[in-house]
Scaffold this active site. Structure first.
Site, PDB file in Angstrom:
ATOM      1  N   CYS A 193       0.851  -1.177  -0.271  1.00 38.51           N
ATOM      2  CA  CYS A 193       0.287  -0.036  -0.441  1.00 38.51           C
ATOM      3  C   CYS A 193       0.779   0.884  -0.188  1.00 38.51           C
ATOM      4  CB  CYS A 193      -1.137  -0.113   0.802  1.00 38.51           C
ATOM      5  SG  CYS A 193       0.110   0.339   2.413  1.00 38.51           S
ATOM      6  N   HIS A 245      -1.833   1.453   7.193  1.00 41.56           N
ATOM      7  CA  HIS A 245      -1.996   1.396   6.408  1.00 41.56           C
ATOM      8  C   HIS A 245      -1.829   3.166   5.139  1.00 41.56           C
ATOM      9  CE1 HIS A 245      -4.128   0.105   2.278  1.00 41.56           C
ATOM     10  NE2 HIS A 245      -5.213   0.305   2.971  1.00 41.56           N
TER      11      HIS A 245
END
Lengths: 555, 117
Positions: A192, A487
């Site tokens: 990510c 994240h």
């Protein structure tokens, strides 16, 4: 020509100053030049007598402001200055002794004259800028020990329920009416960090335009250099795929592999820092360009697309606190890393304790971070620097400013702090208020250097009235979670709407969601380029929320 | 004729000063301290320290805000520096945090002791 903020223009002289200049020219200023005394703090004062306290000629008072008449050199307190100008014709102009500032006794107001300030500034040792080439090292690398922020599962949102509602509403709409170039990127295993930065790069207007207009030609590239490794070629492939019109999530596997080849030390499925990735990608693009270009072009700026878009110039001034002389260095940078502006006032001293609280002190703002970045920083006693003038190690003050702004400004928010007690680094989860439109004028070297010397009018290197300082935000890379497990998502601003790019999932979101996120990298582009990019996208049909939906024949 | 002493006016005599009292009095304690502070350069150091503290605690920002509000009310072209000084002086003096006053007093005391006044 952008409309300038009027407070940044020089004030006009009053009639009396003009008359004075016509009659006396610069003789008055020159006559006090040798009596001017400069302090290392950027202040100037007038010392008429060799010792002792300046006093009013009429009442012998020494308190309050004292003024030196520019015509007859008599020193008076404010009251007697005003009397003086009434009794003596033409004795209108005076100099505030403590501040070395011009005062018009008829207007009863401070006045400004660049010629006077030039005389004053001649007393300050501005130093000679040294052309120090530190290479293309980002300022971030030198200033901060960067930590890796990784990926994880948990996603923190301020108003979880509300935001989930908003997201589900948007999902029902047909994605094919989104602006061109919005395509999800599959997570290939803790990637990510890569997806988020790629999304920002894909929508950086000058960067995007270069690749979409065949700026990087595959065949020419392969012919020029034998080896197949070229990050620009791989980015070009990603651009083609993302802007093809196909909305199915894309897997940038080849790009990931290429990047691993380039940054061998970061090649793993471990969690990575998005900012570190960003720097290494720009570095990879530059390196390839450097290899194939003529090495003789050492002077002048690098013309690789990475530098053309992101490269700016930072100025660092170090002032000796004993003699006031300043040494200046310039360093190129591809981004600016700023510390979070946290109010660290001790409880007993703070202004907030009183009836009228300062509303800005408890929230961190991006402008606050930039103020912090450009403030005068006292270097501690262990950090004494060698002063050329004093020929000794001296206490110094350092100040950063921006000499040249890039086309795309990447601001890296340092969301980590070191706890000396626990002997570890941890993430700072703190709301950061930021503007969508950003005027960088106060952080330019010309503004910063000028402010250092108080109310002076003088030109500073880089003082062009037509440089572009207005920026618009177009991408925000946000991080949720902790240092070890987190994240990244990217929020893109296209045609004044915000889209959340969470790996393979693209959804339209309200701006509150963006504001509530823990922004880690903020991407601003020069306003003109943003507006032009908007126009390019406007030729496409809008979503049904506004106009009738038209099927896209080809994208 | 010879016994009488007459004061003849001297052409070199300076004109009578406007205010005579101050020149004949002994300097007050405050004046003496001020002179000593200035001559030794300590006053300049204290001023710099004061400036630093007032910026740190937000006092300067507050004064700036008051000035801006005043200028907004009166109009930019109807305000002089003297007006602003008059407006913020009482508020400014009253809002200096006690800790800063204490610190400066302490510094001045220390200086006086060392200057053996």
């Amino acid at each position: 020509m952008s409309s300038r903020n009027p407070s940044y223009t020089n004030p006009k002289p009053c009639k009396h100053l003009e008359d004075y200049k016509l009659r006396h020219g610069l003789s008055g200023y020159k006559s006090i030049q040798r009596h001017l005394k400069a302090t290392p703090h950027g202040r100037t004062s007038v010392e008429m007598l060799n010792t002792g306290v300046p006093r009013c000629n009429s009442c012998n008072g020494f308190q309050g402001r004292l003024y030196l008449c520019l015509i007859c050199n008599s020193v008076s307190c404010l009251d007697h200055t005003l009397l003086h100008t009434q009794s003596e014709d033409g004795h209108d102009l005076a100099v505030d002794i403590e501040r070395a500032e011009l005062y018009c006794c008829v207007c009863c107001d401070q006045v400004y004259d660049p010629d006077f300030d030039k005389v004053v500034m001649s007393k300050h040792n501005m130093g000679v800028p040294r052309d120090d080439k530190h290479g293309d090292e980002s300022i971030g690398e030198r200033l901060v020990k960067r930590r890796r922020l990784g990926l994880g599962v948990a996603e923190e949102l301020v108003d979880l329920k509300k935001s989930k509602q908003l997201v589900s509403m948007r999902d029902r709409r047909d994605k094919s009416c989104y602006p061109l170039g919005l395509r999800g990127l599959n997570n290939l295993g803790s990637t990510c960090f890569m997806n988020s930065v790629l999304q920002a790069l894909l929508h950086a207007p000058p960067f995007r335009n270069y690749f979409l207009s065949e700026g990087h030609n595959h065949e020419a590239c392969r012919r020029r250099s034998g080896d197949r490794l070229c990050l620009s070629c791989d980015i070009d492939v990603v651009f083609s795929a993302v802007f093809s019109g196909d909305r199915a999530p894309y897997s940038p596997a080849h790009f990931l592999y290429s990047w691993w080849q380039h940054s061998a030390n970061l090649a793993s499925y471990e969690q990575q820092d998005a900012h570190e990735f960003f720097i290494s990608v720009l570095d990879g693009i530059h390196e390839k360009e450097d290899k194939s270009r003529n090495r003789n072009r050492d002077s002048g700026d690098c013309q690789c697309i990475a530098h053309r878009v992101f490269s700016g110039l930072l100025r660092s001034d170090v002032t000796c606190m004993t003699c006031g002389s300043t040494s200046t260095t310039y360093d190129p940078c591809v981004d600016i890393s700023v510390d979070l502006d946290t109010s660290n006032f001790s409880p007993t001293d703070t202004v907030n304790k009183r009836s009228k609280p300062n509303e800005n002190s408890s929230i961190s703002t991006l402008l606050g971070c930039l103020d912090l970045f450009t403030r005068q920083e006292k270097l501690g006693p262990e950090q004494k620097l060698f002063c050329e003038t004093c020929q000794e190690m001296r206490d110094s003050v350092k100040q950063m400013s921006i000499r040249r702004l890039p086309l795309v400004l990447c601001l890296h928010i340092k969301r980590f702090e070191h706890s000396p007690v626990r002997k570890m680094w941890r993430k700072i989860d703190r709301y950061l208020q930021f503007p969508f439109s950003l005027d960088m004028t106060p952080y330019l070297s010309s503004s910063i250097v000028r402010n250092r010397f108080g109310n002076r009018i003088f030109s500073v290197e880089g003082d062009e009235s037509d440089i572009n300082t207005d920026f618009e935000i177009f991408a925000v890379v946000s991080h949720s979670g902790t240092l070890e497990s987190g994240h990244y998502v990217t929020f893109l601003r296209l045609r004044n709407r915000w889209y959340k790019c969470d790996d393979a999932w693209i959804t339209e979101v309200d701006e509150e969601i963006v504001r509530a996120s823990q922004c880690y990298m903020m991407f601003y582009v020069q306003k003109m380029l943003y507006q032009k990019a908007d126009e390019d996208l406007s030729s496409l049909p809008l979503s049904p929320r506004r106009d009738a939906y038209l099927p896209i024949a080809s994208c | 004729m010879f016994g009488v002493r007459r004061m003849r006016p001297s052409v070199n005599r300076p004109p009578t000063p406007d205010v005579q009292e101050n020149q004949e009095k002994e300097p007050t304690l405050q004046e003496t301290i001020n002179i000593k502070l200035i001559e030794s350069g300590e006053k300049e150091r204290l001023m710099e320290l004061l400036r630093e503290r007032l910026v740190e605690c937000g006092w300067k920002d507050e004064m700036k805000a008051i000035c801006r509000a005043f200028i907004k009310k009166k109009g930019r072209n109807n305000v002089t520096v003297d007006d602003l000084v008059h407006v913020i002086t009482p508020k400014g003096r009253a809002s200096v945090p006690d800790s800063i006053k204490a610190e400066l007093l302490q510094r001045i005391r220390k200086f006086l002791v060392s200057a053996a006044l």
